[in-house]
Design a protein around this motif. Structure first.
Motif, PDB file in Angstrom:
ATOM      1  N   HIS A 106     -12.112  -7.903  58.768  1.00 59.99           N
ATOM      2  CA  HIS A 106     -12.940  -6.829  59.703  1.00 59.99           C
ATOM      3  C   HIS A 106     -11.790  -6.360  61.042  1.00 59.99           C
ATOM      4  CE1 HIS A 106     -15.380  -7.599  57.279  1.00 59.99           C
ATOM      5  NE2 HIS A 106     -15.364  -9.282  56.766  1.00 59.99           N
ATOM      6  N   SER A 107     -12.798  -5.513  61.687  1.00 60.43           N
ATOM      7  CA  SER A 107     -12.094  -4.699  62.203  1.00 60.43           C
ATOM      8  C   SER A 107     -12.366  -4.951  63.655  1.00 60.43           C
ATOM      9  CB  SER A 107     -11.704  -3.269  62.400  1.00 60.43           C
ATOM     10  OG  SER A 107     -13.087  -2.697  62.379  1.00 60.43           O
ATOM     11  N   VAL A 108     -11.795  -4.853  65.123  1.00 65.34           N
ATOM     12  CA  VAL A 108     -12.962  -5.263  66.652  1.00 65.34           C
ATOM     13  C   VAL A 108     -12.420  -4.460  67.022  1.00 65.34           C
ATOM     14  CG1 VAL A 108     -12.930  -7.729  66.039  1.00 65.34           C
ATOM     15  CG2 VAL A 108     -11.344  -7.196  66.688  1.00 65.34           C
ATOM     16  N   PRO A 109     -12.209  -4.015  68.873  1.00 63.86           N
ATOM     17  CA  PRO A 109     -11.976  -3.336  70.091  1.00 63.86           C
ATOM     18  C   PRO A 109     -10.240  -3.350  70.193  1.00 63.86           C
ATOM     19  CG  PRO A 109     -14.705  -3.149  70.100  1.00 63.86           C
ATOM     20  CD  PRO A 109     -13.640  -4.599  68.826  1.00 63.86           C
ATOM     21  N   VAL A 110      -9.633  -2.508  70.093  1.00 61.89           N
ATOM     22  CA  VAL A 110      -8.320  -2.723  70.471  1.00 61.89           C
ATOM     23  C   VAL A 110      -7.720  -3.764  71.547  1.00 61.89           C
ATOM     24  CG1 VAL A 110      -7.832  -1.051  68.689  1.00 61.89           C
ATOM     25  CG2 VAL A 110      -7.815  -1.228  71.353  1.00 61.89           C
ATOM     26  N   GLU A 134     -22.050  -8.413  72.580  1.00 61.82           N
ATOM     27  CA  GLU A 134     -21.376  -8.348  71.085  1.00 61.82           C
ATOM     28  C   GLU A 134     -20.536  -7.115  70.811  1.00 61.82           C
ATOM     29  OE1 GLU A 134     -24.158  -6.316  67.522  1.00 61.82           O
ATOM     30  OE2 GLU A 134     -25.256  -7.695  68.400  1.00 61.82           O
ATOM     31  N   VAL A 135     -19.368  -7.318  70.119  1.00 64.31           N
ATOM     32  CA  VAL A 135     -18.466  -6.648  70.225  1.00 64.31           C
ATOM     33  C   VAL A 135     -18.121  -5.343  69.240  1.00 64.31           C
ATOM     34  CG1 VAL A 135     -16.480  -7.371  72.796  1.00 64.31           C
ATOM     35  CG2 VAL A 135     -16.909  -7.283  69.653  1.00 64.31           C
ATOM     36  N   ASP A 152     -14.180   3.632  65.024  1.00 68.72           N
ATOM     37  CA  ASP A 152     -14.586   3.952  66.856  1.00 68.72           C
ATOM     38  C   ASP A 152     -13.305   2.527  67.053  1.00 68.72           C
ATOM     39  OD1 ASP A 152     -16.325   5.059  69.237  1.00 68.72           O
ATOM     40  OD2 ASP A 152     -16.234   2.465  68.599  1.00 68.72           O
ATOM     41  N   HIS A 153     -12.640   1.451  66.759  1.00 70.97           N
ATOM     42  CA  HIS A 153     -12.790   1.028  67.466  1.00 70.97           C
ATOM     43  C   HIS A 153     -10.662   1.064  67.696  1.00 70.97           C
ATOM     44  CE1 HIS A 153     -15.358  -2.433  65.240  1.00 70.97           C
ATOM     45  NE2 HIS A 153     -15.707  -1.686  66.383  1.00 70.97           N
ATOM     46  N   ALA A 157      -6.364   4.151  71.031  1.00 74.45           N
ATOM     47  CA  ALA A 157      -4.445   3.911  70.793  1.00 74.45           C
ATOM     48  C   ALA A 157      -4.030   5.477  69.656  1.00 74.45           C
ATOM     49  CB  ALA A 157      -4.424   2.604  69.769  1.00 74.45           C
ATOM     50  N   LEU A 158      -5.068   5.360  69.087  1.00 74.96           N
ATOM     51  CA  LEU A 158      -4.850   6.956  68.056  1.00 74.96           C
ATOM     52  C   LEU A 158      -4.440   8.191  68.996  1.00 74.96           C
ATOM     53  CD1 LEU A 158      -7.288   6.783  65.426  1.00 74.96           C
ATOM     54  CD2 LEU A 158      -4.922   6.023  65.637  1.00 74.96           C
ATOM     55  N   ILE A 159      -5.328   8.162  70.719  1.00 76.18           N
ATOM     56  CA  ILE A 159      -5.686   9.248  71.986  1.00 76.18           C
ATOM     57  C   ILE A 159      -4.084   8.751  72.412  1.00 76.18           C
ATOM     58  CG2 ILE A 159      -5.901   7.911  73.884  1.00 76.18           C
ATOM     59  CD1 ILE A 159      -7.517  10.366  74.142  1.00 76.18           C
ATOM     60  N   HIS A 160      -2.760   8.288  71.991  1.00 80.12           N
ATOM     61  CA  HIS A 160      -1.725   8.206  72.745  1.00 80.12           C
ATOM     62  C   HIS A 160      -0.664   8.018  71.708  1.00 80.12           C
ATOM     63  CE1 HIS A 160      -2.683   6.916  76.705  1.00 80.12           C
ATOM     64  NE2 HIS A 160      -3.466   5.554  75.838  1.00 80.12           N
ATOM     65  N   LYS A 161      -1.395   7.840  69.977  1.00 77.17           N
ATOM     66  CA  LYS A 161      -0.339   8.619  69.644  1.00 77.17           C
ATOM     67  C   LYS A 161      -1.362   9.174  68.064  1.00 77.17           C
ATOM     68  CE  LYS A 161       2.252   3.971  69.382  1.00 77.17           C
ATOM     69  NZ  LYS A 161       2.910   3.021  68.557  1.00 77.17           N
ATOM     70  N   PRO A 162      -1.061  10.499  68.375  1.00 71.93           N
ATOM     71  CA  PRO A 162      -2.317  11.386  67.154  1.00 71.93           C
ATOM     72  C   PRO A 162      -1.441  11.927  65.807  1.00 71.93           C
ATOM     73  CG  PRO A 162      -1.295  12.290  69.107  1.00 71.93           C
ATOM     74  CD  PRO A 162      -0.761  10.678  69.620  1.00 71.93           C
TER      75      PRO A 162
END
Length: 314
Positions: A106-110, A134-135, A152-153, A157-162
Motif C-alpha cells: 500500500h502506498s503512503v506519501p513520499v 491520518e495520512v 496523489d502520494h 516526486a513526479l514533478i521533478h521527474k516528469p
C-alpha cells in the motif's frame, strides 16, 4: 454422575453399560444435603448443592426472567470509549513509498520514506497514521501479494521527474478507478503538444495537486472549460475550477419575509386650539406697511449733523 444399568445380553450373561443421568428422568440422588450460600457473596439459589455417593456437586441453575432486575445493580457500567476491533501494525516505509501489510503493498506519501508508521487494519479497510495524523486510507485487499497505489502520494516526486509519469503503475490504477478521466488525457495531450512533454507533464501534475484542496468534480470541470477555451496553463484550470466550485455552492438562504405590520385602528384626530385658530382666521385685507416716513427722519438727522460740524470748525 452416571448410573450403572444392567441389561441382559443372553442366557447366563449380563452386560453393564453406563447411562447418562440426563437420559434417565426418573433418577434421584440417594440423599440430598442442605442448600448452602455460595461463596463470594452470591445470591441465594444461584447454585444448588447435592450429595450423591459421598461427593457434593454444584450445578448452575438458569436465571429466571425476573432475576435480571436483581442482578442489574451488581453489574458494572459499560465503558464510555468505543472498543477498537482493528489490529495495529507498525511497518516501515520502503524506498518506493510503500508499506507491507499482510503480504500486500500500500502506498503512503513520499515524505514518509524511511519512517515507521502505524497501521490500523479493519475488516474492510486500513488506515495509516503518522503519529496522530491520518495520512492514507486504503480499501483492504482480499488477495495475496497485491498492490494498491494512489497517484496523489507520488506527485511531489513526479514533478521533478516528469518522464516517469506516463508509465507509472499509480497512473494505471488511477485510470482504472476513474480518478484520471479522458478529460485529463485530452488536456494533457494538448498541453504537451504546445509546451513539450516535460513542461506539459509538469503542468498536469500542478493541476492534479489542486485536488488536495478542491473537489475532484470541480477540477474536472475546470479542465474541460480550459480545454474548450484553449487555455493550456495550470492557472487557467485553477480559475475555471474555482468558478465551477462557486457555481455549485449553495445560494445563501433568502431572508424570511417580514411579517405584515399589524393593522392600526383609526382613531379620531386631535387638533389643538391654537392650530385651529390659525387655520380658520378670516382673510386680512389691510395694505402692507410702508417705511417711507422713516426715510424722512433719516434725512432730517443727516442735515442737523452737518450744521453742528460746521459750527465747530468756525
Amino acid at each position: 454422575m452416571q448410573r450403572r444399568v444392567f441389561a441382559s445380553c443372553g442366557p447366563g450373561r449380563v452386560h453393564r453399560r453406563p447411562r447418562p443421568r440426563a437420559e434417565d428422568p426418573g433418577w434421584r440422588p440417594s440423599r440430598q444435603g442442605p442448600l448452602r450460600q455460595p461463596e463470594g457473596g452470591g445470591l441465594p439459589g444461584d447454585r444448588v448443592g447435592t450429595h450423591t455417593g459421598g461427593s457434593r456437586t454444584l450445578d448452575p441453575v438458569p436465571l429466571a426472567p425476573g432475576r435480571r432486575r436483581v442482578l442489574q445493580p451488581r453489574l458494572k457500567p459499560l465503558p464510555e470509549e468505543a472498543f477498537e476491533t482493528g489490529r495495529w501494525f507498525t511497518p516501515r516505509v520502503d524506498r518506493y513509498s510503500q508499506i507491507t501489510v499482510r503480504t500486500n503493498q500500500h502506498s503512503v506519501p513520499v515524505r514518509l520514506i524511511g519512517q515507521s508508521v502505524r497501521v490500523l487494519l479493519h475488516a474492510n479497510d486500513l488506515v495509516v497514521y503518522d503519529g496522530r495524523n491520518e495520512v492514507a486510507r486504503h480499501e483492504r485487499l482480499s488477495t495475496r501479494g497485491g498492490s494498491q497505489l494512489v497517484l496523489d502520494h507520488y506527485l511531489e516526486a513526479l514533478i521533478h521527474k516528469p518522464g516517469a509519469f506516463p508509465g507509472s503503475t499509480a497512473l494505471e490504477q488511477a485510470r482504472s478507478v476513474g480518478r484520471f478521466t479522458p478529460v485529463h488525457d485530452n488536456w494533457w495531450a494538448a498541453v504537451r503538444s504546445a509546451h513539450g512533454d516535460a513542461e506539459g507533464t509538469r503542468a498536469l501534475i500542478q493541476v492534479l495537486l489542486l485536488g488536495r484542496h478542491m473537489r475532484h468534480e470541480h477540477v474536472v470541470a475546470g479542465l474541460a472549460a480550459a480545454f474548450r477555451a484553449g487555455a493550456l496553463t495550470a492557472d487557467a484550470v485553477a480559475l475555471e475550477a474555482r468558478r465551477a466550485a462557486e457555481g455549485d455552492s449553495p445560494a445563501p438562504p433568502a431572508p424570511a419575509p417580514e411579517p405584515p405590520a399589524p393593522a392600526v385602528e383609526e382613531h379620531a384626530k386631535v387638533t389643538f386650539l391654537a392650530d385651529y385658530r390659525l387655520t380658520h382666521l378670516p382673510p386680512d385685507t389691510r395694505p402692507l406697511p410702508s417705511v417711507a416716513a422713516h426715510d424722512q427722519l433719516l434725512n432730517r438727522r443727516r442735515t442737523g449733523g452737518q450744521g453742528a460740524s460746521q459750527g465747530e470748525a468756525t
